[in-house]
Design a protein around this motif. Structure first.
Motif, PDB file in Angstrom:
ATOM      1  N   GLU A  16      -6.345  -0.713   5.530  1.00  0.00           N
ATOM      2  CA  GLU A  16      -5.603   0.443   5.046  1.00  0.00           C
ATOM      3  C   GLU A  16      -5.783   1.647   5.967  1.00  0.00           C
ATOM      4  OE1 GLU A  16      -3.456   1.208   2.463  1.00  0.00           O
ATOM      5  OE2 GLU A  16      -3.276  -0.965   2.398  1.00  0.00           O
ATOM      6  N   THR A  21      -0.258   1.008   4.056  1.00  0.00           N
ATOM      7  CA  THR A  21       0.991   0.542   3.460  1.00  0.00           C
ATOM      8  C   THR A  21       1.643   1.702   2.730  1.00  0.00           C
ATOM      9  OG1 THR A  21      -0.199  -0.158   1.495  1.00  0.00           O
ATOM     10  CG2 THR A  21       0.188  -1.827   3.172  1.00  0.00           C
ATOM     11  N   TYR A  22       2.881   1.979   3.057  1.00  0.00           N
ATOM     12  CA  TYR A  22       3.618   3.056   2.416  1.00  0.00           C
ATOM     13  C   TYR A  22       4.740   2.446   1.600  1.00  0.00           C
ATOM     14  CZ  TYR A  22       6.656   7.026   1.700  1.00  0.00           C
ATOM     15  OH  TYR A  22       7.443   7.983   1.128  1.00  0.00           O
ATOM     16  N   ARG A  23       4.746   2.731   0.335  1.00  0.00           N
ATOM     17  CA  ARG A  23       5.799   2.253  -0.545  1.00  0.00           C
ATOM     18  C   ARG A  23       6.473   3.471  -1.146  1.00  0.00           C
ATOM     19  NH1 ARG A  23       4.205  -2.830  -3.810  1.00  0.00           N
ATOM     20  NH2 ARG A  23       6.354  -3.262  -3.312  1.00  0.00           N
ATOM     21  N   GLU A  25       8.801   3.930  -3.192  1.00  0.00           N
ATOM     22  CA  GLU A  25       9.124   3.940  -4.618  1.00  0.00           C
ATOM     23  C   GLU A  25       7.959   4.428  -5.469  1.00  0.00           C
ATOM     24  OE1 GLU A  25       7.808  -0.277  -3.577  1.00  0.00           O
ATOM     25  OE2 GLU A  25       9.186   1.196  -2.736  1.00  0.00           O
ATOM     26  N   ARG A  26       6.760   4.434  -4.915  1.00  0.00           N
ATOM     27  CA  ARG A  26       5.613   4.972  -5.649  1.00  0.00           C
ATOM     28  C   ARG A  26       5.612   6.491  -5.668  1.00  0.00           C
ATOM     29  NH1 ARG A  26       0.518   1.519  -3.399  1.00  0.00           N
ATOM     30  NH2 ARG A  26       1.081  -0.482  -4.306  1.00  0.00           N
ATOM     31  N   TYR A  27       6.198   7.124  -4.662  1.00  0.00           N
ATOM     32  CA  TYR A  27       6.086   8.565  -4.498  1.00  0.00           C
ATOM     33  C   TYR A  27       7.397   9.311  -4.658  1.00  0.00           C
ATOM     34  CZ  TYR A  27       1.938   6.724  -2.309  1.00  0.00           C
ATOM     35  OH  TYR A  27       0.791   6.032  -2.056  1.00  0.00           O
ATOM     36  N   TYR A  28       8.521   8.649  -4.545  1.00  0.00           N
ATOM     37  CA  TYR A  28       9.805   9.315  -4.502  1.00  0.00           C
ATOM     38  C   TYR A  28      10.445   9.310  -5.877  1.00  0.00           C
ATOM     39  CZ  TYR A  28      14.627  10.255  -3.144  1.00  0.00           C
ATOM     40  OH  TYR A  28      15.869  10.777  -3.035  1.00  0.00           O
TER      41      TYR A  28
END
Length: 51
Positions: A16, A21-23, A25-28
């Motif tokens: 990490e 890993t950037y997702r 949908e977790r933040y937007y």
């Protein structure tokens, strides 16, 4: 805990750090949804058609 658990947790932490890993949908958040429209007393479909 076993030694393997420690090794895998350290390996995951290193991975990490090197390549996180950037997702999105977790933040937007795309905006107010149907629950917000219900609280305000309007309908979600009517508001969505104007945009």
């Amino acid at each position: 805990m076993t030694i393997w658990h420690h090794i895998t947790s350290y390996a995951f932490a290193i991975r990490e750090f090197v390549a996180p890993t950037y997702r999105p949908e977790r933040y937007y958040m795309r905006g107010p949804g149907p629950a917000c429209a219900r609280r305000r007393g309007g309908s979600f479909e009517a508001r969505a058609s104007f945009q």
